[in-house]
Write a protein that holds these residues in place. Sequence first.
Motif, PDB file in Angstrom:
ATOM      1  N   GLU A   1      12.621  -4.932  -1.228  1.00  0.00           N
ATOM      2  CA  GLU A   1      11.862  -4.314  -0.134  1.00  0.00           C
ATOM      3  C   GLU A   1      12.426  -4.734   1.223  1.00  0.00           C
ATOM      4  O   GLU A   1      12.525  -3.914   2.141  1.00  0.00           O
ATOM      5  N   ALA A   2      12.820  -5.995   1.333  1.00  0.00           N
ATOM      6  CA  ALA A   2      13.390  -6.481   2.598  1.00  0.00           C
ATOM      7  C   ALA A   2      14.718  -5.786   2.897  1.00  0.00           C
ATOM      8  O   ALA A   2      14.982  -5.407   4.041  1.00  0.00           O
ATOM      9  N   TYR A   3      15.568  -5.614   1.892  1.00  0.00           N
ATOM     10  CA  TYR A   3      16.827  -4.892   2.096  1.00  0.00           C
ATOM     11  C   TYR A   3      16.565  -3.464   2.539  1.00  0.00           C
ATOM     12  O   TYR A   3      17.209  -2.958   3.460  1.00  0.00           O
ATOM     13  N   ALA A   4      15.626  -2.796   1.883  1.00  0.00           N
ATOM     14  CA  ALA A   4      15.319  -1.412   2.240  1.00  0.00           C
ATOM     15  C   ALA A   4      14.732  -1.339   3.648  1.00  0.00           C
ATOM     16  O   ALA A   4      15.079  -0.436   4.416  1.00  0.00           O
TER      17      ALA A   4
ATOM     18  N   ASP B   1       0.849  -1.192   0.000  1.00  0.00           N
ATOM     19  CA  ASP B   1       0.000   0.000   0.000  1.00  0.00           C
ATOM     20  C   ASP B   1       0.885   1.242   0.000  1.00  0.00           C
ATOM     21  O   ASP B   1       1.594   1.506   0.966  1.00  0.00           O
ATOM     22  N   ALA B   2       0.851   1.998  -1.097  1.00  0.00           N
ATOM     23  CA  ALA B   2       1.713   3.180  -1.245  1.00  0.00           C
ATOM     24  C   ALA B   2       1.378   4.264  -0.234  1.00  0.00           C
ATOM     25  O   ALA B   2       2.249   5.012   0.184  1.00  0.00           O
ATOM     26  N   GLU B   3       0.123   4.364   0.165  1.00  0.00           N
ATOM     27  CA  GLU B   3      -0.277   5.435   1.076  1.00  0.00           C
ATOM     28  C   GLU B   3       0.276   5.236   2.481  1.00  0.00           C
ATOM     29  O   GLU B   3       0.461   6.192   3.207  1.00  0.00           O
ATOM     30  N   THR B   4       0.546   4.003   2.869  1.00  0.00           N
ATOM     31  CA  THR B   4       1.037   3.748   4.217  1.00  0.00           C
ATOM     32  C   THR B   4       2.513   3.350   4.241  1.00  0.00           C
ATOM     33  O   THR B   4       3.097   3.273   5.303  1.00  0.00           O
ATOM     34  N   SER B   5       3.112   3.129   3.075  1.00  0.00           N
ATOM     35  CA  SER B   5       4.491   2.658   3.027  1.00  0.00           C
ATOM     36  C   SER B   5       5.491   3.807   3.135  1.00  0.00           C
ATOM     37  O   SER B   5       5.323   4.855   2.539  1.00  0.00           O
ATOM     38  N   THR B   6       6.537   3.550   3.911  1.00  0.00           N
ATOM     39  CA  THR B   6       7.664   4.476   3.958  1.00  0.00           C
ATOM     40  C   THR B   6       8.863   3.860   3.249  1.00  0.00           C
ATOM     41  O   THR B   6       9.912   4.492   3.168  1.00  0.00           O
ATOM     42  N   ASN B   7       8.691   2.650   2.749  1.00  0.00           N
ATOM     43  CA  ASN B   7       9.760   1.958   2.056  1.00  0.00           C
ATOM     44  C   ASN B   7       9.863   2.513   0.633  1.00  0.00           C
ATOM     45  O   ASN B   7       8.925   2.405  -0.151  1.00  0.00           O
TER      46      ASN B   7
ATOM     47  N   ALA C   1       8.435   2.741  -5.304  1.00  0.00           N
ATOM     48  CA  ALA C   1       8.910   2.597  -6.684  1.00  0.00           C
ATOM     49  C   ALA C   1       8.222   1.422  -7.372  1.00  0.00           C
ATOM     50  O   ALA C   1       7.840   1.521  -8.546  1.00  0.00           O
ATOM     51  N   ARG C   2       8.052   0.318  -6.646  1.00  0.00           N
ATOM     52  CA  ARG C   2       7.392  -0.857  -7.228  1.00  0.00           C
ATOM     53  C   ARG C   2       5.989  -0.510  -7.717  1.00  0.00           C
ATOM     54  O   ARG C   2       5.598  -0.889  -8.828  1.00  0.00           O
ATOM     55  N   LEU C   3       5.245   0.199  -6.904  1.00  0.00           N
ATOM     56  CA  LEU C   3       3.880   0.549  -7.293  1.00  0.00           C
ATOM     57  C   LEU C   3       3.860   1.473  -8.502  1.00  0.00           C
ATOM     58  O   LEU C   3       2.986   1.350  -9.363  1.00  0.00           O
ATOM     59  N   GLN C   4       4.830   2.355  -8.592  1.00  0.00           N
ATOM     60  CA  GLN C   4       4.911   3.242  -9.757  1.00  0.00           C
ATOM     61  C   GLN C   4       5.245   2.455 -11.016  1.00  0.00           C
ATOM     62  O   GLN C   4       4.652   2.677 -12.074  1.00  0.00           O
TER      63      GLN C   4
ATOM     64  N   ASP D   1       7.906 -10.785  -8.685  1.00  0.00           N
ATOM     65  CA  ASP D   1       7.486 -10.535  -7.308  1.00  0.00           C
ATOM     66  C   ASP D   1       8.615 -10.808  -6.317  1.00  0.00           C
ATOM     67  O   ASP D   1       8.857 -10.025  -5.410  1.00  0.00           O
ATOM     68  N   ARG D   2       9.325 -11.904  -6.520  1.00  0.00           N
ATOM     69  CA  ARG D   2      10.426 -12.248  -5.616  1.00  0.00           C
ATOM     70  C   ARG D   2      11.507 -11.166  -5.647  1.00  0.00           C
ATOM     71  O   ARG D   2      12.044 -10.773  -4.611  1.00  0.00           O
ATOM     72  N   HIS D   3      11.821 -10.679  -6.819  1.00  0.00           N
ATOM     73  CA  HIS D   3      12.816  -9.603  -6.967  1.00  0.00           C
ATOM     74  C   HIS D   3      12.430  -8.386  -6.131  1.00  0.00           C
ATOM     75  O   HIS D   3      13.229  -7.862  -5.363  1.00  0.00           O
ATOM     76  N   TRP D   4      11.182  -7.947  -6.278  1.00  0.00           N
ATOM     77  CA  TRP D   4      10.727  -6.774  -5.535  1.00  0.00           C
ATOM     78  C   TRP D   4      10.697  -7.035  -4.033  1.00  0.00           C
ATOM     79  O   TRP D   4      11.069  -6.179  -3.237  1.00  0.00           O
TER      80      TRP D   4
END
Length: 60
Positions: free
Chosen positions: A39-42, A3-9, A14-17, A32-35
Motif C-alpha cells: 500500500e505504501a509503494y502504491a 476503507d474500500a469506499e474512500t480508498s483510491t489505492n 485488492a487487499r479488502l477483496q 498485514d506487514r506485506h499489505w
Amino acid sequence: MPDAETSTNPVTIARLQVEALIPPEKRGPGWDRHWRELEAYADAALEGAVGDWTVNPPRG
C-alpha cells in the motif's frame, strides 16, 4: 482496517477483496506487514514519486 469506499489505492482495494475470501486463521505471519508495504509503494506512486518502479532494475 482500510476503507474500500474512500480508498483510491488499488492495493487497498485488492487487499479488502482478498481478505473477504481468506479467513484470518488462514493468513500467514507477516500478512498485514506485506499489505502495508505494498500500500505504501502504491501510495508513493499515486503521489508521483520519482524513481525506478521496476521489479528487477537493470544491473549496471
